[in-house]
Design a protein around this motif. Structure first.
Motif, PDB file in Angstrom:
ATOM      1  N   PRO A 194       6.800   5.245  -8.324  1.00 59.20           N
ATOM      2  CA  PRO A 194       5.952   5.182  -7.241  1.00 59.20           C
ATOM      3  C   PRO A 194       7.009   5.392  -5.893  1.00 59.20           C
ATOM      4  CG  PRO A 194       6.200   3.127  -8.356  1.00 59.20           C
ATOM      5  CD  PRO A 194       6.795   4.116  -9.216  1.00 59.20           C
ATOM      6  N   VAL A 195       6.547   5.912  -4.955  1.00 57.45           N
ATOM      7  CA  VAL A 195       7.282   5.958  -3.655  1.00 57.45           C
ATOM      8  C   VAL A 195       6.789   5.062  -2.525  1.00 57.45           C
ATOM      9  CG1 VAL A 195       7.675   7.878  -1.847  1.00 57.45           C
ATOM     10  CG2 VAL A 195       7.576   8.499  -4.054  1.00 57.45           C
ATOM     11  N   LEU A 196       7.695   4.492  -1.866  1.00 55.19           N
ATOM     12  CA  LEU A 196       7.425   3.625  -0.811  1.00 55.19           C
ATOM     13  C   LEU A 196       7.157   4.446   0.636  1.00 55.19           C
ATOM     14  CD1 LEU A 196       7.579   0.645   0.265  1.00 55.19           C
ATOM     15  CD2 LEU A 196      10.036   1.211   0.768  1.00 55.19           C
ATOM     16  N   LEU A 197       6.003   3.928   1.229  1.00 54.82           N
ATOM     17  CA  LEU A 197       5.461   4.263   2.642  1.00 54.82           C
ATOM     18  C   LEU A 197       5.679   3.097   3.363  1.00 54.82           C
ATOM     19  CD1 LEU A 197       2.839   6.398   3.689  1.00 54.82           C
ATOM     20  CD2 LEU A 197       2.872   4.225   4.621  1.00 54.82           C
ATOM     21  N   TRP A 198       6.363   2.955   4.344  1.00 50.93           N
ATOM     22  CA  TRP A 198       6.403   1.832   5.331  1.00 50.93           C
ATOM     23  C   TRP A 198       6.122   2.408   6.699  1.00 50.93           C
ATOM     24  CZ3 TRP A 198      11.910  -1.179   5.760  1.00 50.93           C
ATOM     25  CH2 TRP A 198      11.409  -2.432   6.410  1.00 50.93           C
ATOM     26  N   ILE A 199       4.999   1.478   7.071  1.00 52.70           N
ATOM     27  CA  ILE A 199       4.646   1.633   8.446  1.00 52.70           C
ATOM     28  C   ILE A 199       5.158   0.513   9.278  1.00 52.70           C
ATOM     29  CG2 ILE A 199       2.447   1.819  10.115  1.00 52.70           C
ATOM     30  CD1 ILE A 199       0.935   3.036   7.660  1.00 52.70           C
ATOM     31  N   ILE A 200       5.601   0.953  10.479  1.00 50.84           N
ATOM     32  CA  ILE A 200       6.114   0.052  11.448  1.00 50.84           C
ATOM     33  C   ILE A 200       5.619   0.371  12.868  1.00 50.84           C
ATOM     34  CG2 ILE A 200       8.274  -0.260  10.100  1.00 50.84           C
ATOM     35  CD1 ILE A 200       9.771   1.347  12.047  1.00 50.84           C
ATOM     36  N   GLU A 201       5.950  -0.553  13.842  1.00 47.61           N
ATOM     37  CA  GLU A 201       5.725  -0.452  15.226  1.00 47.61           C
ATOM     38  C   GLU A 201       6.782  -0.784  16.118  1.00 47.61           C
ATOM     39  OE1 GLU A 201       2.885  -2.926  17.124  1.00 47.61           O
ATOM     40  OE2 GLU A 201       3.464  -4.716  15.753  1.00 47.61           O
TER      41      GLU A 201
END
Length: 201
Positions: A194-201
């Motif tokens: 699995p691949v990591l997706l990271w949403i930040i602000e």
């Protein structure tokens, strides 16, 4: 008198440079800490250790804010636009174009931040007809699957920066251009982990 003239000219030019450099030429954000934490997370949780996806929703939606970071090369290999959610179902959101708002609530149409596992490849009625399920790994995005917050393309999303115009608003999905999705899809199909997706602000 001549010295006074040159001093005034120097100050004038310096002030003009400060104004011109105030926004467009300021240094980009340093993501080194995020890259380091992402790699540690991938190693600890048996995720793909070649690359991960980082989306910075603090960036204007008309600018590139979806980044593919290669761990081994220690560089961003590709970048493009991504949408954020309108977040206007339960309350008015007058700044929805300029700024992403976040919620984990069902039907909120808001974006969710935090780490996600990119899951099963599936059919989509949008874009190139491909989507990837996103599984929230934190309390702030745990309802992603129930909310059908997925990674998909949308032909309304441009394949290059359109600033100062905005990208269209989604119902919470980080939608990308058809062309960029084809690139992501080809990359994701090649990995067994699995691949990591990271949403930040």
């Amino acid at each position: 008198m001549i010295q006074t003239f040159f001093l005034f000219s120097f100050l004038f030019l310096s002030c003009n440079n400060l104004v011109e450099n105030n926004d467009e030429t300021k240094p980009k954000r340093d993501y080194a800490t995020f890259h380091k934490e992402a790699l540690a997370y991938c190693k600890a949780n048996s995720f793909n250790e070649s690359y991960y996806f980082l989306i910075d929703l603090s960036i204007h939606s008309g600018k590139n804010r979806f980044f593919i970071y290669e761990f081994e090369e220690k560089k961003i290999s590709n970048q493009n636009l991504a949408t954020h959610g309108s977040c206007d179902q339960f309350e008015s959101n007058s700044t929805k174009w300029e700024k992403a708002k976040f919620s984990n609530a069902n039907n909120s149409h808001c974006s969710s931040k935090g780490k996600f596992k990119i899951g099963k490849r599936d059919y989509s009625s949008w874009g190139i007809k491909v989507k990837y399920w996103l599984h929230g790994l934190e309390s702030q995005n745990s309802n992603a699957e129930k909310r059908v917050v997925v990674l998909h393309s949308w032909n309304a999303v441009a394949n290059q920066e359109i600033y100062p115009e905005f990208s269209p608003l989604s119902w919470g999905c980080p939608a990308v251009s058809d062309e960029f999705m084809e690139h992501l899809d080809a990359k994701l199909k090649q990995t067994s982990k699995p691949v990591l997706l990271w949403i930040i602000e």
